[in-house]
Design an enzyme around this catalytic site. Structure first.
Site, short mmCIF file in Angstrom:
data_model
loop_
_atom_site.label_atom_id
_atom_site.label_comp_id
_atom_site.label_asym_id
_atom_site.label_seq_id
_atom_site.Cartn_x
_atom_site.Cartn_y
_atom_site.Cartn_z
NE ARG A 233 -13.34 -3.50 6.55
CZ ARG A 233 -12.43 -3.58 5.58
NH1 ARG A 233 -12.44 -4.62 4.77
NH2 ARG A 233 -11.53 -2.66 5.42
NE ARG B 220 -4.43 -0.23 2.29
CZ ARG B 220 -5.28 -1.24 2.41
NH1 ARG B 220 -4.83 -2.46 2.52
NH2 ARG B 220 -6.58 -1.02 2.42
P1 AMP Z 1 -8.41 -3.61 3.91
O1 AMP Z 1 -9.23 -4.72 4.49
O2 AMP Z 1 -7.39 -4.06 2.90
O3 AMP Z 1 -9.26 -2.47 3.39
O4 AMP Z 1 -7.55 -3.02 5.12
C1 AMP Z 1 -8.18 -2.46 6.25
C2 AMP Z 1 -7.22 -1.54 6.97
O5 AMP Z 1 -6.09 -2.30 7.43
C3 AMP Z 1 -6.61 -0.41 6.15
O6 AMP Z 1 -7.46 0.72 6.05
C4 AMP Z 1 -5.34 -0.12 6.95
O7 AMP Z 1 -5.63 0.61 8.13
C5 AMP Z 1 -4.90 -1.53 7.36
N1 AMP Z 1 -4.02 -2.13 6.35
C6 AMP Z 1 -4.24 -3.25 5.61
N2 AMP Z 1 -3.21 -3.52 4.80
C7 AMP Z 1 -2.30 -2.54 5.01
C8 AMP Z 1 -1.03 -2.24 4.44
N3 AMP Z 1 -0.49 -3.00 3.48
N4 AMP Z 1 -0.38 -1.14 4.92
C9 AMP Z 1 -0.89 -0.37 5.91
N5 AMP Z 1 -2.10 -0.59 6.46
C10 AMP Z 1 -2.80 -1.66 6.02
#
Ligand code: AMP
Length: 215
Positions: A160, A88
């Site tokens: 969520r 990310r």
């Molecule tokens: P997601 O389910 O992929 O939308 O991730 C949910 C949340 O987890 C994000 O909004 C971030 O706060 C955190 N997160 C997940 N993957 C990453 C990553 N690669 N780098 C930083 N934060 C992450």
């Protein structure tokens, strides 16, 4: 097959990653799911991550690189993986390259899924997630007999915390500022392929498979 599914939150990476994971029998590695599990289990990482995630911000590169290094080195990733939600940031992409270079297992494809910002906001605000099997549903598009019960496993469906309207805008901003440069990073390496993320789920899968040369 080592694939990265890239794109903004809510574009459908999780849905497509689950389908591809079943088709190629390789693990779906969602860093978001891993962090949510850490929060549920009350681990040290979970404790650090919870408030950051709820605020729609990014967990530190240090933590995320540690997590991904461990998982890609693990036995379950021996024959490949589908990354969803990682990298990310550009430093995360660089760290991933370093780890994979050591293993002599480079990324095969980066699929960038794209759709409009309006569509993303619309989808995220209607997204429901199963607390048991992590399946994703849309309150409007999916026929749910009970909006609280997962039709696949009977688990509890919930919205969520970071899918609430005030946080969605923050996540979009973070995506544009910190995550979208990762696209240029992979474009330079020649790995990037773009897929339209709007429309029928099956059609999007077909388009991805065409890019991966599997029909
Ligand atoms: P997601 O389910 O992929 O939308 O991730 C949910 C949340 O987890 C994000 O909004 C971030 O706060 C955190 N997160 C997940 N993957 C990453 C990553 N690669 N780098 C930083 N934060 C992450």
């Amino acid at each position: 097959m080592r694939i990265i599914l890239f794109g903004p939150p809510g574009v459908g990476k999780g849905t497509q990653a689950k389908i591809l994971s079943a088709k190629f029998t390789i693990p779906h590695i969602s860093t978001g799911d891993m962090l949510r599990e850490a929060v549920t289990n009350g681990t040290e990482i979970g404790k650090k991550a919870q408030s950051i995630m709820d605020a729609g911000k990014l967990v530190s590169d240090e933590i995320m690189i540690g997590i991904i290094t461990e998982v890609v080195n693990s036995l379950k990733c021996k024959n490949g993986f589908i990354l969803d939600g990682f990298p990310r940031t550009v430093p995360q992409a660089e760290a991933l390259d370093t780890v994979l270079l050591k293993l002599n297992r480079p990324i095969d494809a980066v699929i960038s899924m794209e759709t409009s910002e309006n569509e993303i906001i619309e989808r995220l605000s209607k997204r429901l997630t199963c607390s048991n099997c992590n399946s994703i549903f849309n309150l409007q598009a999916d026929t749910l007999t009970d909006p609280l019960i997962c039709p696949k496993c009977g688990g509890r469906l919930f919205q969520r915390e970071d899918d609430k309207p005030e946080t969605i805008h923050k996540r979009m901003k973070v995506y544009l500022e910190s995550t979208s440069p990762v696209k240029q990073y992979y474009s330079r390496t020649g790995l990037l392929q773009t897929v339209n993320g709007t429309g029928d789920v099956d059609q999007i899968t077909k388009n991805i498979l065409e890019h991966l040369n599997h029909k």
